[in-house]
Structures are given as structure tokens and as C-alpha cells.
Design an enzyme around this catalytic site. Structure first.
Site, PDB file in Angstrom:
ATOM      1  N   GLU A 133       0.811  -1.236   0.000  1.00 46.91           N
ATOM      2  CA  GLU A 133       0.000   0.000   0.000  1.00 46.91           C
ATOM      3  C   GLU A 133       0.835   1.273   0.000  1.00 46.91           C
ATOM      4  O   GLU A 133       0.684   2.114   0.877  1.00 46.91           O
ATOM      5  CB  GLU A 133      -0.979  -0.031   1.199  1.00 46.91           C
ATOM      6  CG  GLU A 133      -1.916  -1.226   1.148  1.00 46.91           C
ATOM      7  CD  GLU A 133      -2.802  -1.369   2.389  1.00 46.91           C
ATOM      8  OE1 GLU A 133      -2.763  -0.514   3.279  1.00 46.91           O
ATOM      9  OE2 GLU A 133      -3.546  -2.381   2.457  1.00 46.91           O
ATOM     10  N   ASN A 174       1.807  -4.986  -3.294  1.00 47.20           N
ATOM     11  CA  ASN A 174       0.441  -5.387  -2.948  1.00 47.20           C
ATOM     12  C   ASN A 174      -0.368  -4.143  -2.577  1.00 47.20           C
ATOM     13  O   ASN A 174       0.113  -3.286  -1.832  1.00 47.20           O
ATOM     14  CB  ASN A 174       0.528  -6.350  -1.746  1.00 47.20           C
ATOM     15  CG  ASN A 174      -0.767  -7.034  -1.407  1.00 47.20           C
ATOM     16  OD1 ASN A 174      -1.387  -7.642  -2.283  1.00 47.20           O
ATOM     17  ND2 ASN A 174      -1.189  -6.947  -0.154  1.00 47.20           N
ATOM     18  N   HIS A 210     -10.495  -6.001  -2.065  1.00 46.40           N
ATOM     19  CA  HIS A 210     -11.499  -5.640  -1.048  1.00 46.40           C
ATOM     20  C   HIS A 210     -12.652  -4.916  -1.752  1.00 46.40           C
ATOM     21  O   HIS A 210     -12.517  -3.755  -2.135  1.00 46.40           O
ATOM     22  CB  HIS A 210     -10.873  -4.747   0.033  1.00 46.40           C
ATOM     23  CG  HIS A 210      -9.873  -5.457   0.875  1.00 46.40           C
ATOM     24  ND1 HIS A 210     -10.235  -6.480   1.739  1.00 46.40           N
ATOM     25  CD2 HIS A 210      -8.536  -5.318   0.983  1.00 46.40           C
ATOM     26  CE1 HIS A 210      -9.140  -6.922   2.355  1.00 46.40           C
ATOM     27  NE2 HIS A 210      -8.098  -6.244   1.916  1.00 46.40           N
ATOM     28  N   GLU A 241      -6.341 -10.633  -1.078  1.00 43.60           N
ATOM     29  CA  GLU A 241      -7.159 -10.352   0.118  1.00 43.60           C
ATOM     30  C   GLU A 241      -8.635 -10.203  -0.228  1.00 43.60           C
ATOM     31  O   GLU A 241      -9.310  -9.285   0.270  1.00 43.60           O
ATOM     32  CB  GLU A 241      -6.675  -9.058   0.811  1.00 43.60           C
ATOM     33  CG  GLU A 241      -5.195  -9.034   1.160  1.00 43.60           C
ATOM     34  CD  GLU A 241      -4.746  -7.775   1.914  1.00 43.60           C
ATOM     35  OE1 GLU A 241      -5.607  -7.005   2.370  1.00 43.60           O
ATOM     36  OE2 GLU A 241      -3.522  -7.588   2.053  1.00 43.60           O
ATOM     37  N   ASP A 243     -12.435  -9.961  -0.352  1.00 42.71           N
ATOM     38  CA  ASP A 243     -13.666 -10.038   0.446  1.00 42.71           C
ATOM     39  C   ASP A 243     -14.654  -9.038  -0.141  1.00 42.71           C
ATOM     40  O   ASP A 243     -14.269  -8.131  -0.877  1.00 42.71           O
ATOM     41  CB  ASP A 243     -13.445  -9.858   1.953  1.00 42.71           C
ATOM     42  CG  ASP A 243     -12.771  -8.567   2.355  1.00 42.71           C
ATOM     43  OD1 ASP A 243     -12.717  -7.628   1.547  1.00 42.71           O
ATOM     44  OD2 ASP A 243     -12.308  -8.487   3.510  1.00 42.71           O
TER      45      ASP A 243
HETATM   46  O1  G3I Z   1      -4.027  -7.678  19.156  1.00 43.25           O
HETATM   47  C1  G3I Z   1      -4.719  -6.552  19.689  1.00 43.25           C
HETATM   48  C2  G3I Z   1      -5.329  -6.865  21.020  1.00 43.25           C
HETATM   49  O2  G3I Z   1      -4.315  -7.159  21.928  1.00 43.25           O
HETATM   50  C3  G3I Z   1      -6.163  -5.674  21.484  1.00 43.25           C
HETATM   51  O3  G3I Z   1      -6.807  -5.974  22.666  1.00 43.25           O
HETATM   52  C4  G3I Z   1      -7.196  -5.297  20.421  1.00 43.25           C
HETATM   53  C5  G3I Z   1      -8.000  -4.072  20.803  1.00 43.25           C
HETATM   54  O4  G3I Z   1      -8.333  -3.300  19.678  1.00 43.25           O
HETATM   55  O5  G3I Z   1      -6.515  -5.027  19.225  1.00 43.25           O
HETATM   56  C6  G3I Z   1      -5.777  -6.123  18.718  1.00 43.25           C
HETATM   57  O6  G3I Z   1      -5.134  -5.727  17.545  1.00 43.25           O
HETATM   58  C7  G3I Z   1      -5.955  -5.584  16.407  1.00 43.25           C
HETATM   59  C8  G3I Z   1      -5.391  -6.491  15.338  1.00 43.25           C
HETATM   60  O7  G3I Z   1      -6.095  -6.291  14.126  1.00 43.25           O
HETATM   61  C9  G3I Z   1      -5.487  -7.974  15.709  1.00 43.25           C
HETATM   62  O8  G3I Z   1      -6.821  -8.347  15.874  1.00 43.25           O
HETATM   63  C10 G3I Z   1      -5.920  -4.153  15.956  1.00 43.25           C
HETATM   64  O9  G3I Z   1      -6.575  -3.327  16.888  1.00 43.25           O
HETATM   65  C11 G3I Z   1      -6.582  -4.011  14.611  1.00 43.25           C
HETATM   66  O10 G3I Z   1      -6.354  -2.682  14.130  1.00 43.25           O
HETATM   67  C12 G3I Z   1      -5.972  -4.987  13.636  1.00 43.25           C
HETATM   68  O11 G3I Z   1      -6.653  -4.858  12.399  1.00 43.25           O
HETATM   69  C13 G3I Z   1      -6.035  -5.446  11.279  1.00 43.25           C
HETATM   70  C14 G3I Z   1      -5.789  -4.383  10.214  1.00 43.25           C
HETATM   71  O12 G3I Z   1      -5.222  -4.980   9.070  1.00 43.25           O
HETATM   72  C15 G3I Z   1      -4.875  -3.281  10.728  1.00 43.25           C
HETATM   73  O13 G3I Z   1      -4.769  -2.270   9.790  1.00 43.25           O
HETATM   74  C16 G3I Z   1      -6.968  -6.500  10.713  1.00 43.25           C
HETATM   75  O14 G3I Z   1      -7.104  -7.560  11.658  1.00 43.25           O
HETATM   76  C17 G3I Z   1      -6.417  -7.039   9.384  1.00 43.25           C
HETATM   77  O15 G3I Z   1      -7.389  -7.837   8.773  1.00 43.25           O
HETATM   78  C18 G3I Z   1      -6.101  -5.868   8.443  1.00 43.25           C
HETATM   79  O16 G3I Z   1      -5.534  -6.394   7.270  1.00 43.25           O
HETATM   80  C19 G3I Z   1      -5.225  -5.469   6.238  1.00 43.25           C
HETATM   81  C20 G3I Z   1      -4.024  -6.021   5.499  1.00 43.25           C
HETATM   82  O17 G3I Z   1      -2.968  -6.265   6.385  1.00 43.25           O
HETATM   83  C21 G3I Z   1      -3.574  -5.063   4.395  1.00 43.25           C
HETATM   84  N1  G3I Z   1      -4.664  -4.743   3.506  1.00 43.25           N
HETATM   85  C22 G3I Z   1      -5.895  -4.271   4.153  1.00 43.25           C
HETATM   86  C23 G3I Z   1      -6.348  -5.277   5.213  1.00 43.25           C
HETATM   87  C24 G3I Z   1      -7.667  -4.860   5.810  1.00 43.25           C
HETATM   88  O18 G3I Z   1      -7.555  -3.657   6.507  1.00 43.25           O
END
Ligand code: G3I
Length: 323
Positions: A133, A174, A210, A241, A243
Site C-alpha cells: 500500500e 500489494n 477488497h 485479500e 472479500d
Molecule cells: O491484538 C490486539 C489486542 O491485543 C487488542 O486488545 C485489540 C484491541 O483493539 O486489538 C488487537 O489488535 C488488532 C489487530 O487487528 C489484531 O486483531 C488491531 O486493533 C486491529 O487494528 C488490527 O486490524 C487489522 C488491520 O489490518 C490493521 O490495519 C486487521 O485484523 C487485518 O485484517 C487488516 O488487514 C489489512 C491487510 O494487512 C492489508 N490490507 C488491508 C487489510 C484490511 O484492513
């Protein structure tokens, strides 16, 4: 009822992002990851904030668990991601913000991160999202800490460092909103030409996929045409990715439109010549990043929260059966 990996057979890897916490705690989830998919991507646990939460203390435990399981299940692994502007460790962002980490030191930190991580997983990753990105929707370089501190050369550096650390992995750019021909995908094409002219080891282009049913879909032929432009430069391509989210609540019309969205992405990949991997970003609505990021939206996956097949799943089965 044949699974997606079974239907895809040898000519295409069908993957999913895997939520490590769900994988560890939910046996049904775990079983479906193994039965349905021939490739996995760690949804979060290979990202920098997870692998180096404290400066100098590397922790690949969670990712190693997923990779060991994948190996047991005969699955390949996509690496995600070595360089991004999100999910960076707090010590790094605050260090740069406060001025404690200057540009020279930052470049060394990035080099060490890419080298350490790519080396740790060497030989176990078939495609690495090296750079994630880095271009905006208007086609301009994304304004990130990396661009501001290091200048545009950081992209070439990242690929060179990754290639040194894992010479056999295919190294990918990507991004999202690059499925069809657009200002953004045009800018990626220009970037790839520029990198190749400098002999930078870039091997692949990943379109994340997406989608949302409330936005326009591409035609499968548009996706194939776009991917074909990168393949003409010698790159492999992938849908990384996929969805298709929707405004809640779901209804049969939206679920049908969702199936259409998944179909376009898979068919676009199959119509392209070197699109060898099709990955969905999660497969059950029980675990999804979407509701947390888009207010009022959800139900973006192939299976519902009880792991029952939605029309999108049936559609992918049908497309794969014909391929
Ligand atoms: O692990 C912590 C946890 O300890 C905490 O209690 C909780 C509270 O918010 O957060 C947890 O972390 C989260 C993490 O996912 C794991 O679940 C983060 O807040 C959350 O921001 C994070 O989101 C991820 C996101 O990327 C971050 O930008 C999504 O799961 C993940 O699906 C998403 O994936 C991205 C790709 O990497 C790149 N392309 C877009 C895609 C969708 O946004």
C-alpha cells in the site's frame, strides 16, 4: 460437496488469511482452514508490531505456529508484510516522531527488520508482500513515514534487502483498488517499469480485492486485462485479500451481489495467464476485520458466522469446477 482446494486442484492455490487467535481457540475454524485452502496468509502475526514489539526482541512464535500447521496440512504460505505504514511497533513510530530516530538510523532499522524477518522464514514463503500500500488512490506516492524520512528509494531498497535474505521467494507489491485499470494501477505499472529498469528484484503484483456490494464491480475481463499488463513485464500476479462487504443487514439481493463480486475476482485471476494464487481475507463472518473498520458494514466472507456456505461460496465452487 468438494472443497475449494480440491476443486482448484493443481493449477491455482486457493488461500485464506488466518486469524491466529481464532486458529488457536476454535477447532471448527481450524478444520475449515485445512480442508478448504491450499495456501494461508497470516492476517496479523507477521506484521512488524507483532514480530518486534520491543526493539531488538524478535518474536516469531505465532507465525511459526501457523507455518508449522500449514506444512502439516500441505499448504503453502504467503508472507504478509515486510513494509507497511500500519501496525508498526510503537517504539518505532514514537522514536521517529520525537526525533530520537533520525533518517540514517531509520534506514538501518528497516534494513535489519526486512533482513531478520525474511531470513527467519527463508524457504518457507512462496510469495512475500514486501511492500504494501505505497500508492494513493490518485496514483501519487502515499505520504508515509517511509517516504518522508527515506525518500522514494526505500521501495527499491526493500526489495533488494528481501531478495538477499530469501533469494527464492517471489517478491510482491500489494495494494487495494488496483483490481482494474485505474490511475492507481497505472501508477503501479509505472513503478514496476522503473524498478525493473534499475534491476530491482520485483517478481509479482498483488491486487487485494477488497470489494463492497454498494460500489461498482469490475468485469472479470477488466481484472484480467489489468493483471495482464503486469504479466507482460514478466511478473506473476495474485488476488491476495478478496472479500466483499455489504451494509448490514444482509438480504438475498446483497448476498447474490456478493457472490458476483467474488466471482469477478476469481474469474479475473483465472483469465489472466500468471495469476497463480487467489486468497480470501478471512472465510467466515464469525471472524472479520470489516465491522471494526466500516461502520454498519459486515458479512464480507464466504461462510456465515455458523460456517454455513453463502452464495459466494457456491459461486466459487462452480467457477473452480469449470476451470
Ligand atoms: O491484538 C490486539 C489486542 O491485543 C487488542 O486488545 C485489540 C484491541 O483493539 O486489538 C488487537 O489488535 C488488532 C489487530 O487487528 C489484531 O486483531 C488491531 O486493533 C486491529 O487494528 C488490527 O486490524 C487489522 C488491520 O489490518 C490493521 O490495519 C486487521 O485484523 C487485518 O485484517 C487488516 O488487514 C489489512 C491487510 O494487512 C492489508 N490490507 C488491508 C487489510 C484490511 O484492513
Amino acid at each position: 460437496d468438494r472443497t475449494l482446494r480440491d476443486l482448484a486442484g493443481r493449477h491455482l492455490l486457493v488461500g485464506t488469511a488466518v486469524d491466529h487467535a481464532a486458529y488457536t481457540s476454535d477447532a471448527t475454524y481450524r478444520a475449515r482452514v485445512s480442508s478448504e485452502f491450499s495456501s494461508i496468509t497470516a492476517e496479523n502475526v507477521m506484521k512488524w508490531e507483532v514480530v518486534e514489539p520491543v526493539r531488538g526482541q524478535l518474536d516469531f512464535t505465532a507465525a511459526d505456529q501457523l507455518i508449522a500447521a500449514a506444512r502439516k496440512n500441505g499448504q503453502q504460505v504467503r508472507g504478509h508484510t515486510l513494509l507497511w505504514h500500519n501496525q508498526l511497533p510503537a517504539w518505532l513510530t514514537s522514536g521517529v516522531e520525537s526525533g530520537d530516530i533520525d533518517a540514517t538510523e531509520l534506514r538501518g532499522i528497516l534494513r535489519k527488520h526486512i533482513t531478520d524477518e525474511a531470513r527467519h522464514f527463508r524457504g518457507r514463503i512462496y510469495q512475500w508482500d514486501v511492500v504494501n500500500e505505497v500508492i494513493d488512490d490518485d496514483g501519487r506516492p502515499r505520504d508515509t513515514l517511509w517516504l518522508r524520512e527515506l525518500g522514494p528509494g526505500y521501495i527499491a531498497d526493500a526489495f533488494r534487502w528481501a531478495h538477499q535474505a530469501d533469494p527464492k521467494a517471489k517478491l510482491f507489491l500489494n495494494d487495494y483498488n488496483v483490481e482494474g485499470v485505474s490511475a492507481k494501477s497505472d501508477a503501479y505499472l509505472a513503478l514496476v517499469k522503473d524498478l525493473l529498469a534499475q534491476r530491482v528484484p520485483v517478481h509479482g503484483f498483488g491486487a487485494q480485492g477488497h470489494y463492497g456490494v454498494q460500489y461498482g464491480l469490475h468485469a472479470a475481463s477488466d481484472v484480467a486485462t489489468n493483471l495482464g499488463r503486469f504479466e507482460a513485464l514478466g511478473l506473476e500476479t495474485a488476488i491476495t485479500e478478496a472479500d466483499v462487504r455489504m451494509l448490514m443487514p444482509t438480504d438475498t439481493v446483497k448476498l447474490q451481489a456478493q457472490a458476483q463480486g467474488y466471482s469477478v475476482l476469481l474469474q479475473g485471476c483465472l483469465l489472466a495467464k500468471r495469476c497463480n494464487s487467489f486468497t480470501v481475507w478471512g472465510f467466515t463472518d464469525k471472524y472479520s476485520w470489516v465491522p471494526g473498520f466500516f461502520d454498519g458494514e459486515g458479512a464480507a466472507n464466504l461462510l456465515d458466522e455458523n460456517f454455513a456456505a453463502k452464495p459466494g461460496y457456491r459461486e466459487l465452487q462452480a467457477v473452480l469446477a469449470l476451470a
